[in-house]
Design a protein around this motif. Structure first.
Motif, PDB file in Angstrom:
ATOM      1  N   UNK A  22      -3.294  -3.498  -2.063  1.00  0.00           N
ATOM      2  CA  UNK A  22      -2.073  -3.320  -2.444  1.00  0.00           C
ATOM      3  C   UNK A  22      -2.157  -2.261  -3.343  1.00  0.00           C
ATOM      4  N   UNK A  23      -3.249  -1.901  -3.622  1.00  0.00           N
ATOM      5  CA  UNK A  23      -3.460  -0.557  -4.578  1.00  0.00           C
ATOM      6  C   UNK A  23      -3.812   0.912  -4.022  1.00  0.00           C
ATOM      7  N   UNK A  24      -3.721   0.934  -2.699  1.00  0.00           N
ATOM      8  CA  UNK A  24      -3.825   2.215  -2.100  1.00  0.00           C
ATOM      9  C   UNK A  24      -2.680   2.858  -2.462  1.00  0.00           C
ATOM     10  N   UNK A  25      -2.765   4.280  -2.277  1.00  0.00           N
ATOM     11  CA  UNK A  25      -1.827   5.255  -2.728  1.00  0.00           C
ATOM     12  C   UNK A  25      -0.821   5.276  -1.560  1.00  0.00           C
ATOM     13  N   UNK A  26      -1.291   4.895  -0.101  1.00  0.00           N
ATOM     14  CA  UNK A  26      -0.252   4.931   0.919  1.00  0.00           C
ATOM     15  C   UNK A  26       0.716   3.897   0.755  1.00  0.00           C
ATOM     16  N   UNK A  27       0.042   2.585   0.503  1.00  0.00           N
ATOM     17  CA  UNK A  27       0.739   1.442   0.314  1.00  0.00           C
ATOM     18  C   UNK A  27       1.842   1.452  -0.701  1.00  0.00           C
ATOM     19  N   UNK A  28       1.362   1.924  -2.152  1.00  0.00           N
ATOM     20  CA  UNK A  28       2.271   2.341  -3.021  1.00  0.00           C
ATOM     21  C   UNK A  28       3.607   3.051  -2.873  1.00  0.00           C
ATOM     22  N   UNK A  29       3.168   4.426  -2.258  1.00  0.00           N
ATOM     23  CA  UNK A  29       4.340   5.246  -1.652  1.00  0.00           C
ATOM     24  C   UNK A  29       5.197   4.592  -0.860  1.00  0.00           C
ATOM     25  N   UNK A  30       4.766   3.726   0.043  1.00  0.00           N
ATOM     26  CA  UNK A  30       5.394   3.057   1.158  1.00  0.00           C
ATOM     27  C   UNK A  30       6.372   1.725   0.308  1.00  0.00           C
ATOM     28  N   UNK A  61       9.560   9.414  -9.793  1.00  0.00           N
ATOM     29  CA  UNK A  61       8.780  10.153 -10.552  1.00  0.00           C
ATOM     30  C   UNK A  61       7.242   9.551 -10.321  1.00  0.00           C
ATOM     31  N   UNK A  62       7.470   8.221 -10.120  1.00  0.00           N
ATOM     32  CA  UNK A  62       5.874   7.423  -9.915  1.00  0.00           C
ATOM     33  C   UNK A  62       5.475   7.782  -8.437  1.00  0.00           C
ATOM     34  N   UNK A  63       6.369   7.822  -7.589  1.00  0.00           N
ATOM     35  CA  UNK A  63       6.162   8.294  -6.149  1.00  0.00           C
ATOM     36  C   UNK A  63       5.597   9.815  -5.931  1.00  0.00           C
TER      37      UNK A  63
END
Length: 92
Positions: A22-30, A61-63
């Motif tokens: 759950x911490x990968x950048x791709x997962x967070x962006x999605x 902003x986070x994304x």
């Protein structure tokens, strides 16, 4: 909440490395993209909901920061997530 555990695990399974990643950048962006789409729809109906408007701006902003990080660290991963989520028309 509008995002159940099953929905989140599906997002992380599709865009992350695994369901538990759950911490990968791709997962967070999605995940942020899904939440942004939901809040945008809410704001179209409720134009004067200023607390939601502030939350939306913070999420964008986070994304944006995560996408900037991916762009700087690994351009291939950046391009892959942009293409998968259809965030930009023109890929740098």
């Amino acid at each position: 909440m509008y995002l159940s555990k099953e929905w989140k695990s599906e997002i992380f399974e599709k865009h992350g490395k695994s369901v538990t990643d759950t911490g990968s950048a791709e997962g967070q962006v999605a995940l942020f993209t899904t939440r942004i789409a939901h809040l945008t729809g809410h704001l179209k109906k409720n134009k004067h909901d200023f607390s939601t408007q502030l939350s939306l701006q913070k999420l964008v902003g986070k994304r944006r920061a995560l996408l900037a990080y991916l762009y700087k660290k690994d351009i291939a991963r950046y391009r892959a997530i942009i293409k998968a989520l259809a965030l930009r028309d023109i890929i740098k």
